[in-house]
Design an enzyme around this catalytic site. Structure first.
Site, mmCIF file in Angstrom:
data_model
loop_
_atom_site.group_PDB
_atom_site.id
_atom_site.type_symbol
_atom_site.label_atom_id
_atom_site.label_comp_id
_atom_site.label_asym_id
_atom_site.label_seq_id
_atom_site.Cartn_x
_atom_site.Cartn_y
_atom_site.Cartn_z
ATOM 1 N N HIS A 29 43.944 40.634 43.276
ATOM 2 C CA HIS A 29 44.928 40.032 42.387
ATOM 3 C C HIS A 29 44.284 39.191 41.287
ATOM 4 O O HIS A 29 44.633 39.293 40.113
ATOM 5 C CB HIS A 29 45.904 39.191 43.194
ATOM 6 C CG HIS A 29 47.069 38.709 42.400
ATOM 7 N ND1 HIS A 29 47.160 37.433 41.897
ATOM 8 C CD2 HIS A 29 48.191 39.334 41.995
ATOM 9 C CE1 HIS A 29 48.287 37.298 41.229
ATOM 10 N NE2 HIS A 29 48.931 38.438 41.268
ATOM 11 N N ASN A 39 59.009 36.341 41.791
ATOM 12 C CA ASN A 39 59.513 37.723 41.888
ATOM 13 C C ASN A 39 60.653 37.901 42.875
ATOM 14 O O ASN A 39 60.858 38.998 43.371
ATOM 15 C CB ASN A 39 58.380 38.654 42.341
ATOM 16 C CG ASN A 39 57.205 38.660 41.411
ATOM 17 O OD1 ASN A 39 57.354 38.401 40.224
ATOM 18 N ND2 ASN A 39 56.046 38.948 41.943
ATOM 19 N N SER A 54 53.436 37.624 37.719
ATOM 20 C CA SER A 54 52.010 37.257 37.657
ATOM 21 C C SER A 54 51.404 37.813 36.380
ATOM 22 O O SER A 54 50.673 37.128 35.665
ATOM 23 C CB SER A 54 51.246 37.867 38.827
ATOM 24 O OG SER A 54 51.350 37.084 39.969
ATOM 25 N N ASP A 110 43.479 31.737 41.724
ATOM 26 C CA ASP A 110 43.926 32.998 42.314
ATOM 27 C C ASP A 110 43.036 33.370 43.502
ATOM 28 O O ASP A 110 42.505 32.479 44.169
ATOM 29 C CB ASP A 110 43.911 34.093 41.233
ATOM 30 C CG ASP A 110 45.031 35.096 41.401
ATOM 31 O OD1 ASP A 110 45.012 35.830 42.400
ATOM 32 O OD2 ASP A 110 45.925 35.155 40.539
#
Length: 379
Positions: free
Chosen positions: A83, A174, A239, A48
């Site tokens: 994130h 998404n 996520s 990430d």
């Protein structure tokens, strides 16, 4: 850049701790699961934006990792985007003093970082998977994705990790489209999202590669104070769903340390709670992840990861390929670089900083986005 947008939180939040705002913990009966296992002894790699090791709720949970791009040469323990810290919190936050509580608070996080400016690429994700498998990770969470076809190096990296007994978990995306890479590679647990009512989250990518579902709406988690002053944020996106399933996989691996990854995946799949018609479907896969069920199931060992294709007719000279995606459409060339998505496949999930009892500020993103997500591509 999106302008900062103040979003008023319900007044109820003023009387709640951060942990009490994590509705997914009750929805999945996580506290009962944690009475059986807490993730101790399990390393979860988070590929990430990095993880803020200084966050109080992650204190002692973050190992030195590695970095790529402008993060190259670092140990992955800083996060200028937020994130990665959010994913790490969903997986392993300790819940101290009413803070955020992760699914597996006894697990350790191994951060593999790339700044959003430098961006992940398909080959960097492949290299990250290999690095994680070689540095003790028993579970790898990939809350990221690419809408283009995967590269051979990415498929080989997935095969490599499976052979090294690693559970691979990835977000489907998404965009409301097809499941993205690497979630669409056979052997990877592809996780789609659900809302507070347990219905499919409308922006989830879905398709025949979908394996499990998990909460993806209004998920409260940790954030670097450099990004959100409160140290907490709320997000929508697959996520978050992927990180939840990675946390459950860590619980199972802690409860049954001798259980091979293939049997861990089988336990996740066989104990999932159907949300649609019985059996696997394109929208929610085998169903909602079931932490208590996965921990308590008594299932016979399986010969291979149940998400892999059946072995081809074997010969003395030919070994079956482990992981492979479903047939890809021969069209567009794979881009060399695709933007990093701060939330999941198909786009960036919306992260809203929590000021606890005060208004929240919506995160700024580099390109215009819809109410929930940022532009399509990696995550």
């Amino acid at each position: 850049m999106l302008p900062a947008l103040a979003v008023a939180l319900p007044l109820l939040l003023a009387a709640q701790t951060i942990e009490e705002q994590e509705w997914h913990l009750d929805a999945l009966d996580v506290h009962s699961a944690q009475a059986r296992a807490r993730g101790d002894g399990v390393i979860v790699a988070v590929i990430d934006s990095g993880v803020d090791a200084r966050h109080p709720d992650l204190a002692g949970r973050v190992l030195p990792g590695t970095g790529f791009g402008s993060s190259k040469g670092t140990d992955g323990t800083t996060d200028t985007d937020g994130h990665g810290t959010g994913m790490a919190g969903i997986i392993a936050a300790t819940g101290r003093n009413g803070g955020a509580l992760g699914i597996a608070p006894g697990a350790k996080i191994l951060p593999i970082a790339s700044s959003e400016q430098e961006q992940f690429t398909l080959d960097v994700v492949a290299e990250s998977i290999r690095w994680a498998a070689d540095h003790g990770a028993k579970v790898v969470n990939m809350s990221l994705g690419f809408s283009s076809s995967m590269t051979p190096s990415l498929v080989r990296a997935v095969n490599y990790a499976i052979e090294k007994d690693v559970v691979l978990v990835a977000a489907t995306g998404n965009e409301g489209e097809e499941v993205s890479a690497p979630a669409n590679i056979r052997g990877v647990v592809a996780v789609t999202g659900t809302n507070r009512e347990g219905k499919p989250w409308k922006s989830s990518n879905v398709g025949a590669d979908t394996v499990l579902a998990a909460p993806a709406e209004g998920i409260v988690t940790t954030a670097p104070v450099s990004v959100y002053a409160s140290g907490y944020a709320e997000m929508d996106g697959t996520s978050a769903a992927s990180a939840i399933v990675a946390g459950v996989a860590a619980l199972v691996r802690a409860k049954h340390p001798a259980m091979p990854a293939k049997d861990v995946v089988n336990a996740l799949v066989k104990t999932a709670k159907d949300l649609a018609e019985p059996g696997r479907d394109d929208t929610t896969g085998f169903g909602m992840v079931n932490p208590v069920g996965a921990l308590t199931a008594q299932l016979p060992p399986v010969e291979r990861n149940p998400l892999l294709p059946p072995p081809a007719p074997s010969t003395a000279q030919t070994a079956p390929t482990l992981a492979a995606s479903r047939p890809a459409q021969p069209a567009e060339p794979i881009e060399d670089r695709l933007p990093f998505v701060a939330a999941v496949a198909g786009g960036t999930a919306l992260m809203t900083g929590l000021l606890i009892a005060l208004p929240a500020i919506r995160s700024r993103r580099p390109e215009p986005v819809s109410a929930r997500d940022t532009p399509p591509t990696p995550w």
